[in-house]
Design a protein around this motif. Structure first.
Motif, PDB file in Angstrom:
ATOM      1  N   ARG A 205      58.884  63.087  -0.525  1.00  0.00           N
ATOM      2  CA  ARG A 205      60.294  63.254  -0.897  1.00  0.00           C
ATOM      3  C   ARG A 205      60.916  61.880  -1.077  1.00  0.00           C
ATOM      4  O   ARG A 205      60.717  60.993  -0.236  1.00  0.00           O
ATOM      5  N   ARG A 282      64.526  60.439  10.283  1.00  0.00           N
ATOM      6  CA  ARG A 282      64.369  61.716   9.584  1.00  0.00           C
ATOM      7  C   ARG A 282      65.673  62.510   9.594  1.00  0.00           C
ATOM      8  O   ARG A 282      66.044  63.123   8.586  1.00  0.00           O
ATOM      9  N   GLN A 286      67.513  63.570   6.263  1.00  0.00           N
ATOM     10  CA  GLN A 286      67.692  64.976   5.929  1.00  0.00           C
ATOM     11  C   GLN A 286      69.149  65.294   5.594  1.00  0.00           C
ATOM     12  O   GLN A 286      69.421  66.070   4.669  1.00  0.00           O
ATOM     13  N   GLU A 287      70.074  64.707   6.318  1.00  0.00           N
ATOM     14  CA  GLU A 287      71.495  64.927   6.015  1.00  0.00           C
ATOM     15  C   GLU A 287      71.818  64.442   4.601  1.00  0.00           C
ATOM     16  O   GLU A 287      72.525  65.119   3.843  1.00  0.00           O
ATOM     17  N   TRP A 289      69.638  64.003   2.157  1.00  0.00           N
ATOM     18  CA  TRP A 289      68.866  64.833   1.224  1.00  0.00           C
ATOM     19  C   TRP A 289      69.624  66.110   0.870  1.00  0.00           C
ATOM     20  O   TRP A 289      69.670  66.511  -0.295  1.00  0.00           O
ATOM     21  N   GLU A 290      70.223  66.735   1.838  1.00  0.00           N
ATOM     22  CA  GLU A 290      70.923  67.991   1.596  1.00  0.00           C
ATOM     23  C   GLU A 290      72.181  67.800   0.748  1.00  0.00           C
ATOM     24  O   GLU A 290      72.602  68.736   0.048  1.00  0.00           O
TER      25      GLU A 290
END
Length: 303
Positions: A205, A282, A286-287, A289-290
């Protein structure tokens, strides 16, 4: 005595006095007869003072050696030709690193033969200084931190770190980059490691600040994503709260990470097997990425 066992071979720490005949058998076969190193250079007075590991085949025959000197240097790593590429070197290196940790040493160093540099990079060693000649063979000084992050302050060290993260990943490799970091993420060794990860069912990713520059440069990772669209995923950062982060980062699911405070520079810190810090990175990744949008810019270009 620490013993690591596989179905095909064993690796154990050994007493030099008791095992010197087996150690010499492998070292002379590899260094003296195969590589042409003079016997008087291969042997030295440090041997009785070192920690030694010995690999044996299922019948008990010696097939590999390595040692750890009091100067915190790994050396005399040798594997017989018929056993190379079968995990013997990795197992011996892991055993020597365990011995270094048992001594509570913060780091270890080694002089890698040029042909072995990729092997040590995959195991988390970073190059230091220029290449040099030793016993008529080109070598590279390398270093691995065992106690806390390592400072990455050279291009070759940054490149080696990214290769190690990709190679060591189990199922996940995540990257946040301003524009796919030319010189790091387009290196053939990195792309090959990413391709191997995808073959194992893993995923890459990537969060980007700028999709235009790598598209114009026809970055190899984009081509890999077109061939494996479900394995290599790109998103573009657009939210102001996320654009304020000036750095770049990468991590995998083995607890390895690399973070650079300024994304347009190579300098930063990295560590292997540091799960707590990896989980922090991570969570932040992830925050972002969303909130990021899927990258459609790479779908139509041909590479």
């Amino acid at each position: 005595m620490n013993v690591q066992v596989t179905p095909a071979f064993t690796v154990e720490t050994v007493d030099y006095t008791a095992a010197h005949g087996a150690l010499r058998q492998v070292r002379e076969a590899v260094f003296v007869h195969e590589q042409g190193v003079p016997a008087d250079l291969e042997r030295d007075a440090a041997d009785p003072l070192c920690d030694h590991v010995l690999a044996r085949d299922a019948a008990g025959g010696p097939i590999g050696t390595g040692r750890l000197t009091p100067e915190r240097r790994i050396g005399r790593m040798a594997v017989l030709p018929g056993w190379r590429g079968r995990g013997v070197g990795d197992a011996m290196l892991a055993a020597l690193l365990d011995r270094a940790r048992a001594h509570r040493w913060p780091s270890v160093a080694l002089h890698a033969q040029a042909s072995a540099i990729p092997f040590y990079v995959r195991n988390g060693f970073l190059p230091r200084g220029p290449v040099f000649e030793e016993a008529g063979i080109v070598h590279q000084a390398m270093h691995r931190s065992l106690d806390g992050p390592a400072t990455v302050d050279r291009f070759d060290a940054a490149r080696a770190t990214m290769q190690a993260l990709a190679f060591r990943a189990g199922r996940e490799l995540a990257i946040q980059s301003r524009e796919l970091d030319p010189g790091l993420l387009d290196e053939p060794a990195f792309i090959e490691a990413a391709r191997d990860l995808l073959k194992r069912g893993g995923e890459v990713r990537v969060l980007l600040h700028d999709a235009y520059a790598p598209r114009q440069a026809r970055a190899p990772l984009i081509g890999l994503s077109q061939r494996r669209p479900s394995g290599v995923l790109f998103r573009v950062i657009e939210e102001p709260v996320d654009l304020t982060y000036a750095g770049a980062l990468a991590f995998n699911d083995r607890g390895d990470w690399f973070e650079r405070p300024l994304g347009h520079r190579l300098e930063g810190e990295a560590a292997l097997d540091d799960a707590p810090r990896m989980r922090q990175l991570r969570a932040r990744f992830q925050e972002t990425w969303e909130r990021a949008r899927p990258c459609s810019e790479f779908r139509a270009i041909g590479l």
